[in-house]
Design a protein around this motif. Structure first.
Motif, PDB file in Angstrom:
ATOM      1  N   HIS A 230       3.937  58.592 -60.539  1.00 55.60           N
ATOM      2  CA  HIS A 230       4.890  57.974 -59.622  1.00 55.60           C
ATOM      3  C   HIS A 230       4.559  58.469 -58.223  1.00 55.60           C
ATOM      4  O   HIS A 230       3.976  59.529 -58.082  1.00 55.60           O
ATOM      5  N   TRP A 231       4.926  57.696 -57.210  1.00 58.22           N
ATOM      6  CA  TRP A 231       4.536  58.101 -55.860  1.00 58.22           C
ATOM      7  C   TRP A 231       5.461  59.148 -55.247  1.00 58.22           C
ATOM      8  O   TRP A 231       5.063  59.853 -54.331  1.00 58.22           O
ATOM      9  N   GLU A 232       6.706  59.245 -55.760  1.00 55.37           N
ATOM     10  CA  GLU A 232       7.613  60.252 -55.193  1.00 55.37           C
ATOM     11  C   GLU A 232       7.262  61.636 -55.749  1.00 55.37           C
ATOM     12  O   GLU A 232       6.840  61.762 -56.895  1.00 55.37           O
TER      13      GLU A 232
ATOM     14  N   SER B  96       9.419  64.121 -56.306  1.00 54.18           N
ATOM     15  CA  SER B  96      10.451  64.552 -57.256  1.00 54.18           C
ATOM     16  C   SER B  96      11.628  63.598 -57.078  1.00 54.18           C
ATOM     17  O   SER B  96      11.649  62.797 -56.152  1.00 54.18           O
ATOM     18  N   GLY B  97      12.604  63.684 -57.974  1.00 47.86           N
ATOM     19  CA  GLY B  97      13.795  62.855 -57.786  1.00 47.86           C
ATOM     20  C   GLY B  97      14.311  62.281 -59.076  1.00 47.86           C
ATOM     21  O   GLY B  97      13.836  62.604 -60.172  1.00 47.86           O
TER      22      GLY B  97
ATOM     23  N   TYR C 178      14.095  59.825 -61.196  1.00 39.96           N
ATOM     24  CA  TYR C 178      13.219  58.737 -61.677  1.00 39.96           C
ATOM     25  C   TYR C 178      12.911  59.002 -63.145  1.00 39.96           C
ATOM     26  O   TYR C 178      11.803  59.441 -63.507  1.00 39.96           O
TER      27      TYR C 178
ATOM     28  N   SER D 107       5.497  62.983 -61.395  1.00 42.23           N
ATOM     29  CA  SER D 107       5.156  62.958 -59.970  1.00 42.23           C
ATOM     30  C   SER D 107       3.715  63.418 -59.722  1.00 42.23           C
ATOM     31  O   SER D 107       3.107  64.073 -60.570  1.00 42.23           O
TER      32      SER D 107
ATOM     33  N   THR E 285       2.699  48.674 -55.362  1.00 45.16           N
ATOM     34  CA  THR E 285       2.953  49.964 -56.038  1.00 45.16           C
ATOM     35  C   THR E 285       1.632  50.715 -56.242  1.00 45.16           C
ATOM     36  O   THR E 285       1.598  51.942 -56.167  1.00 45.16           O
TER      37      THR E 285
ATOM     38  N   ARG F 166       1.014  52.536 -53.060  1.00 43.04           N
ATOM     39  CA  ARG F 166       1.843  53.747 -52.924  1.00 43.04           C
ATOM     40  C   ARG F 166       1.297  54.875 -53.783  1.00 43.04           C
ATOM     41  O   ARG F 166       1.304  56.044 -53.405  1.00 43.04           O
ATOM     42  N   LYS F 167       0.858  54.511 -54.983  1.00 40.88           N
ATOM     43  CA  LYS F 167       0.330  55.525 -55.903  1.00 40.88           C
ATOM     44  C   LYS F 167      -1.001  56.093 -55.401  1.00 40.88           C
ATOM     45  O   LYS F 167      -1.252  57.291 -55.532  1.00 40.88           O
TER      46      LYS F 167
ATOM     47  N   ALA G 112      -0.154  58.492 -52.746  1.00 40.76           N
ATOM     48  CA  ALA G 112       0.422  59.720 -53.316  1.00 40.76           C
ATOM     49  C   ALA G 112      -0.672  60.585 -53.933  1.00 40.76           C
ATOM     50  O   ALA G 112      -0.691  61.807 -53.757  1.00 40.76           O
TER      51      ALA G 112
END
Ligand code: PEP
Length: 256
Positions: free
Chosen positions: A67-69, A71-72, A74, A79, A107, A110-111, A114
């Protein structure tokens, strides 16, 4: 000079115990081959065990997604920070992720950002579906996937860091079907579409330095045909990466 690159995408196969067994069988044969960047991409659950077994070898470890974030909230996602704790590589935008999990060029982009931010080497998958191929849209689709997948990331690259990204041309109709592209067909997409799109984004020197792989029903028996094409720098291997003799033969073929 581009170092040949072969990665095994294990997809959703192998428990931790099975992964340990497969890796212990693969390591001696793969270690014996020099001059090829070799990468195994088991499922997330097997990464920790795989990292321990591959420590001290020249075989790299990759994840199949992130995932691109960082942490969080999701649920179910992993991550880039977590992936980077164990891996150096990550597959991004595989056609199965695009088809079954709604991944888009946005997406994927974004990945990719990241992954690069966290010093992971993304193996970015592009390729047309059968319908797109039959409609004569291969160049348009693959070019769009490269341009959008790599949009806005020039800042990550200098001419010398083209080895920090890998592109895999995987025509969707060739994946897991036993109907591979011809080597000449794959070469044409690499030469006429992928490298020109990379050159437009990042310049000719960068484009020439990026490793571009072929993926789609590569086996021990047909791998050498692809590697005989100087523009194809290796393979992303699915089914055959789970077979010790086959995968070892593919890696040996990449060494030339
Ligand atoms: C893949 O999963 O990326 C792939 C190319 O699969 P296969 O080798 O089984 O066609």
């Amino acid at each position: 000079m581009r170092t040949p690159f072969v990665a095994g995408n294990w997809k959703m196969f192998k428990s931790v115990a099975e992964a340990r067994h497969l890796i212990s069988e693969l390591v001696p044969g793969l270690q014996a081959v020099e001059g090829v960047e070799k990468v195994l991409c088991p499922p997330f659950t097997a990464l920790l065990a795989a990292a321990a077994l591959l420590e001290g070898t020249d075989i790299g470890l990759g994840a199949q997604n992130l995932h691109w974030e960082i942490s969080g909230a999701y649920t179910g996602e992993i991550s880039p920070v977590m992936v980077a704790e164990l891996c150096r590589y990550v597959i991004i935008g595989h056609s199965e992720r695009r088809k079954y999990f709604g991944e888009t060029d946005e997406t994927v982009n974004r990945k990719v950002q990241a992954a690069l931010t966290h010093s992971l080497i993304p193996i970015v998958c592009v390729g047309e579906t059968l319908e797109e191929n039959e409609a004569g849209q291969t160049a348009q689709v693959v070019s769009r996937q490269i341009r959008q997948g790599f949009a806005g990331i020039g800042g990550f690259f200098e001419a010398s860091s083209a080895s920090s990204v890998v592109v895999a041309y995987e025509p969707v109709w060739a994946i897991g079907t036993g109907r591979p592209s011809t080597a000449a067909g794959a070469r044409a997409v690499v030469v006429d579409v992928i490298r020109p799109a990379l050159a437009e984004l990042f310049g000719a020197a960068f484009s020439q330095a990026v490793r571009v792989l072929y993926g789609g029903s590569v086996t021990g028996s047909n791998a050498a045909e692809y590697f005989a094409e100087p523009e194809i720098d290796g393979a992303l291997v699915g089914g055959a990466s789970l077979k010790v003799a086959d995968f070892t033969q593919i890696v040996k073929a990449a060494a030339g």
